[in-house]
Design a protein around this motif. Structure first.
Motif, mmCIF file in Angstrom:
data_model
loop_
_atom_site.group_PDB
_atom_site.id
_atom_site.type_symbol
_atom_site.label_atom_id
_atom_site.label_comp_id
_atom_site.label_asym_id
_atom_site.label_seq_id
_atom_site.Cartn_x
_atom_site.Cartn_y
_atom_site.Cartn_z
ATOM 1 N N ASN A 266 -64.820 -24.620 -45.819
ATOM 2 C CA ASN A 266 -64.333 -23.362 -46.367
ATOM 3 C C ASN A 266 -63.967 -23.610 -47.823
ATOM 4 N N SER B 95 -64.685 -29.612 -46.852
ATOM 5 C CA SER B 95 -66.005 -29.666 -46.210
ATOM 6 C C SER B 95 -66.127 -31.028 -45.547
ATOM 7 N N THR C 32 -64.454 -17.281 -45.763
ATOM 8 C CA THR C 32 -65.459 -16.708 -44.852
ATOM 9 C C THR C 32 -64.961 -15.367 -44.325
ATOM 10 N N ASP D 65 -69.235 -18.528 -47.784
ATOM 11 C CA ASP D 65 -67.832 -18.950 -47.743
ATOM 12 C C ASP D 65 -67.087 -18.635 -49.048
ATOM 13 N N SER E 157 -68.129 -28.478 -41.170
ATOM 14 C CA SER E 157 -67.070 -27.496 -41.170
ATOM 15 C C SER E 157 -66.624 -27.345 -42.634
ATOM 16 N N ARG F 160 -74.351 -30.497 -38.663
ATOM 17 C CA ARG F 160 -73.280 -29.512 -38.647
ATOM 18 C C ARG F 160 -72.190 -29.917 -39.615
ATOM 19 N N THR G 25 -69.466 -32.595 -39.176
ATOM 20 C CA THR G 25 -68.918 -32.677 -37.814
ATOM 21 C C THR G 25 -70.013 -33.100 -36.826
#
Ligand SMILES: [Zn+2]
Length: 212
Positions: A23, A12, A41, A73, A21, A19, A15
């Motif tokens: 998984n 994790s 995901t 996720d 990113s 936000r 970004t």
């Protein structure tokens, strides 16, 4: 023999201001039962199928799917595994049949003699952890977001900022799981070994007043 195989390490990263990113760690337990823990995901089905294939396992050979909690996720590909019993947080089901298991009373769900699912609420109120006893490596806790990643031991802001519905319970369950595991697979980072120092750090965070 029961083997714990990391299919993908979770991650994790921020970004942007609002936000990120992310998984989850996706884990295969191979043994008396074949179990997939956390299914990434909804866009990762091919990745999971090919990782299983590299380990000579097909989706229909999976007996149990465990999603440590119900976030997107961690449940994205549960429907790849239609021969499996599904445990999503505190909910246990096969097709439209639900098995009422008293996770909320603190009761473990035993899958076989080497694998059990224990209630570890905190990140959500119905998080679970999979505990695997495997001969060479010892006890492995597949903990989902009870632990975000190794660095959150020293810096609790990491797991708090990842979202915690009950920080006090999460803190206690973090310490409890560290006490019974030799290795932890966190929700969004690689596997790490549990040292005496880690156990003590987590106990201190809980505080002295809590009976163990
Ligand atoms: Zn997560």
């Amino acid at each position: 023999m029961t083997e714990v195989i990391t299919l993908y390490d979770g991650y994790s990263v921020m970004t942007g201001k609002d936000r990120m990113s992310a998984n989850c760690s996706c884990t295969l337990v191979k043994g008396v039962n074949n179990i997939v823990v956390d299914t990434m995901t909804a866009w990762d089905s091919q990745k999971i199928i090919s990782a299983l294939d590299r380990n000579n396992v097909k989706p229909e050979n999976i007996n149990y799917v465990v999603s440590t909690h119900g976030h997107s996720d961690h449940i994205g590909n549960n429907n790849l595994f239609l021969m499996a019993k599904h445990i999503v947080g505190f909910s246990v089901s096969f097709q439209d049949e639900y098995h009422m298991h008293p996770f909320d009373k603190g009761e473990d769900f035993k899958i076989d003699e080497n694998v059990k699912v224990i209630p570890t609420p905190g990140h959500t109120l119905s998080d679970v952890t999979v505990i695997v006893t495997s001969k060479p490596s010892g006890t492995i806790a597949i903990a989902g977001d009870l632990f975000e990643r190794f660095e959150d031991i020293e810096n609790p802001n990491i797991w708090l900022e990842a979202g915690s519905e009950d920080p006090v319970q999460q803190m206690k369950n973090r310490s409890k799981v560290a006490d019974l595991a030799d290795w932890i697979i966190p929700g969004h980072g690689p596997k790490f070994q549990v040292t005496e120092q880690i156990k003590q750090t987590l106990q201190k965070q809980v505080g002295p007043e809590t009976p163990s």
